[in-house]
Scaffold this motif. Structure first.
Motif, PDB file in Angstrom:
ATOM      1  N   LEU A  73      37.978 123.142 -34.468  1.00 33.99           N
ATOM      2  CA  LEU A  73      39.086 121.777 -35.101  1.00 33.99           C
ATOM      3  C   LEU A  73      39.496 122.790 -35.266  1.00 33.99           C
ATOM      4  O   LEU A  73      40.198 123.807 -36.975  1.00 33.99           O
ATOM      5  CB  LEU A  73      38.103 121.057 -35.640  1.00 33.99           C
ATOM      6  CG  LEU A  73      38.996 119.684 -36.379  1.00 33.99           C
ATOM      7  CD1 LEU A  73      38.179 118.781 -34.984  1.00 33.99           C
ATOM      8  CD2 LEU A  73      37.910 119.583 -37.407  1.00 33.99           C
ATOM      9  N   ASN A 103      45.543 115.174 -41.589  1.00 35.43           N
ATOM     10  CA  ASN A 103      44.702 115.453 -39.997  1.00 35.43           C
ATOM     11  C   ASN A 103      42.729 115.897 -40.916  1.00 35.43           C
ATOM     12  O   ASN A 103      42.702 117.155 -41.706  1.00 35.43           O
ATOM     13  CB  ASN A 103      45.077 116.976 -39.213  1.00 35.43           C
ATOM     14  CG  ASN A 103      44.520 117.859 -38.150  1.00 35.43           C
ATOM     15  OD1 ASN A 103      43.946 116.807 -37.156  1.00 35.43           O
ATOM     16  ND2 ASN A 103      44.509 118.632 -38.049  1.00 35.43           N
ATOM     17  N   ASN A 104      42.444 115.505 -39.682  1.00 33.80           N
ATOM     18  CA  ASN A 104      40.765 115.887 -40.779  1.00 33.80           C
ATOM     19  C   ASN A 104      40.409 115.183 -41.602  1.00 33.80           C
ATOM     20  O   ASN A 104      39.547 116.196 -42.920  1.00 33.80           O
ATOM     21  CB  ASN A 104      40.211 117.094 -40.415  1.00 33.80           C
ATOM     22  CG  ASN A 104      40.630 117.733 -38.494  1.00 33.80           C
ATOM     23  OD1 ASN A 104      40.427 116.887 -38.107  1.00 33.80           O
ATOM     24  ND2 ASN A 104      40.971 118.926 -38.953  1.00 33.80           N
ATOM     25  N   ASN A 105      41.227 114.413 -42.204  1.00 31.26           N
ATOM     26  CA  ASN A 105      40.861 113.667 -43.445  1.00 31.26           C
ATOM     27  C   ASN A 105      41.857 114.376 -44.825  1.00 31.26           C
ATOM     28  O   ASN A 105      41.128 114.221 -45.988  1.00 31.26           O
ATOM     29  CB  ASN A 105      39.632 113.383 -43.609  1.00 31.26           C
ATOM     30  CG  ASN A 105      38.993 111.922 -42.814  1.00 31.26           C
ATOM     31  OD1 ASN A 105      39.421 110.665 -43.173  1.00 31.26           O
ATOM     32  ND2 ASN A 105      37.488 111.851 -42.482  1.00 31.26           N
ATOM     33  N   GLU A 106      42.320 115.318 -44.156  1.00 32.18           N
ATOM     34  CA  GLU A 106      42.899 116.304 -45.379  1.00 32.18           C
ATOM     35  C   GLU A 106      45.119 116.190 -45.325  1.00 32.18           C
ATOM     36  O   GLU A 106      45.366 116.326 -44.021  1.00 32.18           O
ATOM     37  CB  GLU A 106      42.563 117.394 -45.293  1.00 32.18           C
ATOM     38  CG  GLU A 106      41.361 117.960 -45.248  1.00 32.18           C
ATOM     39  CD  GLU A 106      41.020 118.410 -47.184  1.00 32.18           C
ATOM     40  OE1 GLU A 106      42.339 117.438 -47.614  1.00 32.18           O
ATOM     41  OE2 GLU A 106      39.313 118.063 -47.283  1.00 32.18           O
ATOM     42  N   THR A 126      42.942 122.910 -38.173  1.00 35.31           N
ATOM     43  CA  THR A 126      43.446 122.479 -39.457  1.00 35.31           C
ATOM     44  C   THR A 126      44.821 122.616 -39.823  1.00 35.31           C
ATOM     45  O   THR A 126      45.157 121.271 -40.069  1.00 35.31           O
ATOM     46  CB  THR A 126      42.082 123.282 -40.554  1.00 35.31           C
ATOM     47  OG1 THR A 126      42.419 124.757 -40.746  1.00 35.31           O
ATOM     48  CG2 THR A 126      40.868 122.856 -40.344  1.00 35.31           C
ATOM     49  N   ARG A 156      41.749 114.259 -33.587  1.00 37.88           N
ATOM     50  CA  ARG A 156      41.242 115.360 -33.956  1.00 37.88           C
ATOM     51  C   ARG A 156      41.974 116.286 -32.651  1.00 37.88           C
ATOM     52  O   ARG A 156      41.363 116.689 -31.252  1.00 37.88           O
ATOM     53  CB  ARG A 156      40.266 115.380 -34.150  1.00 37.88           C
ATOM     54  CG  ARG A 156      39.815 114.782 -35.344  1.00 37.88           C
ATOM     55  CD  ARG A 156      38.722 114.811 -35.768  1.00 37.88           C
ATOM     56  NE  ARG A 156      38.264 113.709 -37.617  1.00 37.88           N
ATOM     57  CZ  ARG A 156      37.123 114.367 -38.680  1.00 37.88           C
ATOM     58  NH1 ARG A 156      36.623 114.959 -37.907  1.00 37.88           N
ATOM     59  NH2 ARG A 156      36.789 113.659 -39.624  1.00 37.88           N
ATOM     60  N   VAL A 209      39.186 109.720 -33.575  1.00 34.53           N
ATOM     61  CA  VAL A 209      38.525 109.221 -34.386  1.00 34.53           C
ATOM     62  C   VAL A 209      38.118 108.284 -35.230  1.00 34.53           C
ATOM     63  O   VAL A 209      39.254 108.241 -35.053  1.00 34.53           O
ATOM     64  CB  VAL A 209      38.582 110.667 -35.701  1.00 34.53           C
ATOM     65  CG1 VAL A 209      38.169 111.331 -35.313  1.00 34.53           C
ATOM     66  CG2 VAL A 209      40.029 110.431 -35.969  1.00 34.53           C
ATOM     67  N   ASP A 235      41.397 108.654 -39.786  1.00 34.27           N
ATOM     68  CA  ASP A 235      41.896 109.812 -40.775  1.00 34.27           C
ATOM     69  C   ASP A 235      42.633 110.000 -41.909  1.00 34.27           C
ATOM     70  O   ASP A 235      43.553 110.554 -41.756  1.00 34.27           O
ATOM     71  CB  ASP A 235      42.768 110.368 -39.206  1.00 34.27           C
ATOM     72  CG  ASP A 235      42.880 111.770 -39.338  1.00 34.27           C
ATOM     73  OD1 ASP A 235      41.487 112.042 -40.024  1.00 34.27           O
ATOM     74  OD2 ASP A 235      43.264 113.223 -38.859  1.00 34.27           O
ATOM     75  N   SER A 269      47.804 117.361 -44.361  1.00 36.60           N
ATOM     76  CA  SER A 269      48.281 119.025 -43.436  1.00 36.60           C
ATOM     77  C   SER A 269      49.388 119.987 -42.751  1.00 36.60           C
ATOM     78  O   SER A 269      49.790 120.911 -43.033  1.00 36.60           O
ATOM     79  CB  SER A 269      47.681 118.883 -42.211  1.00 36.60           C
ATOM     80  OG  SER A 269      48.124 117.864 -41.300  1.00 36.60           O
TER      81      SER A 269
END
Length: 845
Positions: A46, A162-165, A48, A39, A90, A93, A167
């Motif tokens: 952060l 990215n960030n569990n989405e 996104t 991340r 992390v 992801d 992107s």
């Protein structure tokens, strides 16, 4: 653990500005496995609209380089604010299983569901053609030419999270456009589409893939295989589409005026009529200075350099369209009319036709977004960079030549000023370095046009200066030059003979002007017999091969044309030395075996010169880019068949400086090979052979070498370029000193210190020091302390990976190898490349 990896300096701000960055980030060996996820944050916030992917691995499988790309909202920052980028690894992801893929892929189109509820649709049938909901559609157009065919040849996409989405999506496309009369235009696109807003950031490359005819080794404009284009542009259309163009703080709207045209016809500087811009008739035909903004019957504005901001609006949504370096890449134009906007990528419909030479290409960077997009450059944190050990020859301390090198960005001899002096602007020339040293025989000529073509790799030198100083001016120069070299100086064809195809053109021939050769060395207008052994014709040659800078530029920026250019040059120089695998090529290689500068296929021996040194560097660069051990093995073979720990220096005649000075270029490449083997912990026979060969030469240098201008009478042109070349000796001696005995080390370091003092005194006192060639030599070789620290001698055997070859080459074995691999189709193909006149009977390649 959070790592500070870089900073961004905000240059300017306008309302609703977003910053776009694309960064190659080095990583320490063994720190993160290849499957690690990350991340990225800016000042603790952060990001996104971003993604991070692994681009290169260390030999142990850990991450060596990451590629990070994203958008930063700049509304909360001020001009001159420093944005700090931090990186966190992390646990995972991967998107949640409940998330639905935003991609719908079918044969006709790729559709993306955006976060704002609209659909972004990419047409696979045509290049860079897409639609954003009901707002507008975009297409790639060629003015005044109706393509006979548009054939998709490649299409791929990568979905990033990215960030569990999810992107972003990166899309790559390639098309072949038939223009008639056997002319083809290759169009390649690469773009990242950020899924929250549909922001597009990417580039488009236009290429003429044909081979030039180059009669008698001359490469003048006007080649029969050139493509003549009025304008290639992006066109935006939509119902009730309104558009505006902001120029010099004044806004012009299509709804308030009839059709609006912006035309940048020349650089706008004092020397806009410079002979740099001659056409195939050797005439500068640029119509006027600078730009004009007008309606059909009314001039609205005129000036020198146009920096337009273009926006389109409908259905309550506004998008900003930006084509990078608008005025620098003239002729450029923009057209605003009812429901339609077009922005040129190459050429202008209001200028004369643009000639795209065979094997020439042009790449333009583009952004399309619902806000103003500012291009951001991340400066890698110096402590982080040092900790990665990715660039082992990058010094940890300043050098005494730094003050001299700084003339490249400041003062009357800076590279920026030299651009203006000769007007090195326009789509074909922008980014190139003016070779001002070549006017030595005509110092009073008002314009002496000579192009440098990356000799001694100023791309690498400038990037090194940027990494050491964080001065963005060095990156600007390097970035402009890398993009120019990748497009213009590389011969982008596979249809010429293998000794030329894909190669790097030489700089303009020594002491003569370019005339209509543009950046291709030799012109029919040039005089002959200017210096000893003046060839006066030819093509790309193995002695001019530079890939370090292009490779580093790609690794630091993710700019794929730089990677592709480095790989193209490497394949070309491999063909140059190893042949094309045909029987015809083998027979020619046997015939030319005794010529200087080529591999002797009868003995397998390579010449000890800069060509072989740069060939070795290119193979190591390809290893950095692709990670194939075969390039390491090839490098080992080259070394074994070029130098030996038992070489007889009397026989080598290294004191014949004019013929042998470039042995130090090879030894620098040998130092890099040794360093790479140490990174891989390979204390095998090829490593020991390389170290033994290096120390053999270093011991001779420590006793016998001197500063070249100590003996000016033996030199044809005793100028300060020789002093710049002396710097290579310091690199070799300091690196090799790590492998010498204590007594030998003392002698080598004393010689290096004596040479360093002499070199500095001479360059400090000379006006030649600010010329392009000497500056480039200092940038490439002035940080010799990095060679001292790069060595990590392996004292014990960590692994055993093969032995040096004892196989001897012979004419018979060489010929039999090619006979066994004989292919009639391959022979025909290479035959008609070498002898184009046979294509009438045997067909095209």
């Amino acid at each position: 653990m959070t790592q500070t990896v870089g900073t961004i300096q905000i240059a300017s701000l306008v309302k609703e500005t977003c910053g776009h960055f694309k960064l190659g980030l080095p990583c320490p060996k063994g720190m993160w496995p290849a499957v690690a996820q990350f991340r990225l944050a800016a000042n603790g916030i952060l990001l996104t609209d971003a993604f991070i992917k692994t681009s290169q691995l260390w030999p142990d499988g850990s991450i060596k380089w990451l590629l990070c790309e994203g958008l930063i909202d700049l509304q909360h920052h001020s001009v001159s604010d420093e944005v700090v980028l931090t990186l966190d690894a992390v646990e995972s992801d991967s998107p949640s299983n409940k998330l639905v893929s935003p991609v719908n892929n079918n044969d006709e189109a790729l559709s993306l569901s955006l976060g704002n509820g609209t659909t972004f649709t990419i047409n696979k049938a045509k290049p860079f053609e897409f639609a954003t909901g009901k707002h507008f559609s975009n297409s790639f157009d060629i003015v005044d030419i109706a393509p006979q065919s548009i054939t998709p040849t490649a299409f791929s996409y990568i979905l990033h999270c990215n960030n569990n989405e999810y992107s972003a999506v990166t899309v790559e496309q390639q098309y072949e456009i038939g223009l008639g009369n056997n002319k083809r235009l290759i169009v390649e696109t690469e773009a990242s589409i950020f899924l929250s807003t549909g922001t597009v950031c990417g580039h488009v490359t236009l290429r003429n893939p044909s081979a030039a005819l180059h009669p008698n080794g001359k490469w003048d404009l006007g080649d029969p295989n050139s493509i003549y284009l009025k304008e290639c542009c992006l066109t935006f259309t939509g119902d009730a589409l309104e558009s505006s163009l902001t120029l010099d703080a004044e806004v012009f709207r299509s709804c308030e005026h009839a059709e609006i045209t912006l035309h940048q016809a020349s650089s706008g500087f004092e020397h806009w009529q410079s002979p740099v811009h001659v056409n195939s008739d050797n005439v500068n035909s640029l119509p006027f200075r600078g730009f004009k903004l007008y309606q059909p019957d009314h001039l609205l504005l005129s000036g020198d350099q146009a920096k337009p901001q273009i926006k389109i609006s409908n259905s309550g949504s506004t998008f900003s369209i930006h084509v990078d370096k608008f005025w620098q890449n003239f002729p450029s134009s923009a057209l605003l009319s009812a429901n339609k906007v077009s922005v040129s990528l190459l050429g202008s419909r209001h200028s004369k036709n643009t000639e795209l030479q065979p094997g020439e290409q042009k790449t333009r960077s583009i952004s399309i977004a619902p806000f103003e997009v500012q291009s951001l450059q991340v400066v890698i944190d110096s402590a982080w960079l040092k900790s990665t050990s990715v660039l082992p020859f990058l010094p940890s301390r300043p050098c005494k030549f730094d003050s001299l090198i700084k003339a490249g960005i400041e003062g009357p001899s800076s590279f920026f000023q030299k651009r203006i002096d000769i007007d090195e602007f326009g789509w074909r020339h922008f980014g190139e370095l003016y070779a001002d040293h070549e006017k030595a025989l005509e110092p009073d000529a008002p314009f002496f046009v000579s192009h440098y073509n990356n000799q001694y790799d100023p791309i690498f030198g400038m990037l090194t200066q940027w990494l050491l100083t964080a001065d963005i001016r060095w990156f600007e120069l390097a970035d402009d030059l890398a993009k120019h070299v990748a497009d213009i100086d590389v011969y982008h064809t596979s249809d010429d003979k293998p000794e030329y195809s894909g190669g790097l053109f030489w700089h303009t021939d020594h002491y003569v002007q370019a005339y209509t050769a543009s950046h291709r060395t030799y012109s029919k207008h040039q005089p002959t017999g200017v210096y000893d052994d003046h060839a006066g014709g030819g093509g790309p040659g193995g002695q001019h091969c530079y890939t370090n800078g292009l490779t580093l530029h790609y690794l630091l920026t993710g700019y794929t044309p730089s990677r592709d250019a480095a790989l193209s040059i490497t394949q070309w120089v491999t063909n140059y030395y190893e042949g094309d695998g045909t029987l015809l090529g083998a027979l020619l290689a046997l015939k030319n075996s005794d010529l200087p500068g080529v591999k002797n296929v009868k003995t397998g021996k390579y010449p000890l010169d800069r060509g072989t040194g740069n060939y070795l560097q290119a193979r190591l660069d390809r290893y950095e880019l692709q990670g194939c051990d075969s390039d390491i093995e090839a490098a080992s073979y080259i070394i074994e068949h070029t130098v030996s720990p038992n070489d007889d220096f009397d026989q080598l005649q290294l004191d014949n400086v004019e013929a042998a000075w470039f042995y130090t270029v090879f030894l620098q490449a040998l130092c890099r090979f040794i360093s790479l083997k140490e990174q891989r912990c390979e204390c095998d026979s090829s490593y020991r052979y390389a170290v033994d060969s290096l120390t053999h030469y270093a011991n001779w240098m420590a006793v016998s070498e001197y500063a070249y201008l100590d003996k000016p009478d033996i030199l044809e042109f005793p100028n300060q370029t020789w002093t710049g070349q002396d710097l290579r000796k310091l690199c070799v001696l300091y690196f090799a000193s790590n492998y010498l005995t204590k007594t030998q080390r003392t002698i080598a370091e004393q010689k290096a210190e004596q040479l360093a003092d002499t070199i500095y005194q001479r360059l400090s006192a000379s006006t030649e020091t600010n010329t392009t060639r000497v500056l480039c030599l200092m940038m490439q070789n002035g940080h010799y302390s990095g060679f001292k620290q790069a060595a990590r001698p392996l004292l014990t055997t960590s692994t055993q990976k093969g032995q040096t070859s004892t196989k001897k080459s012979s004419s018979l074995s060489y010929l039999l190898t090619h006979l066994f691999a004989f292919s009639p189709s391959r022979e025909r193909k290479q035959l008609v490349k070498r002898f184009p006149q046979l294509q009438k009977w045997l067909g095209k390649p």
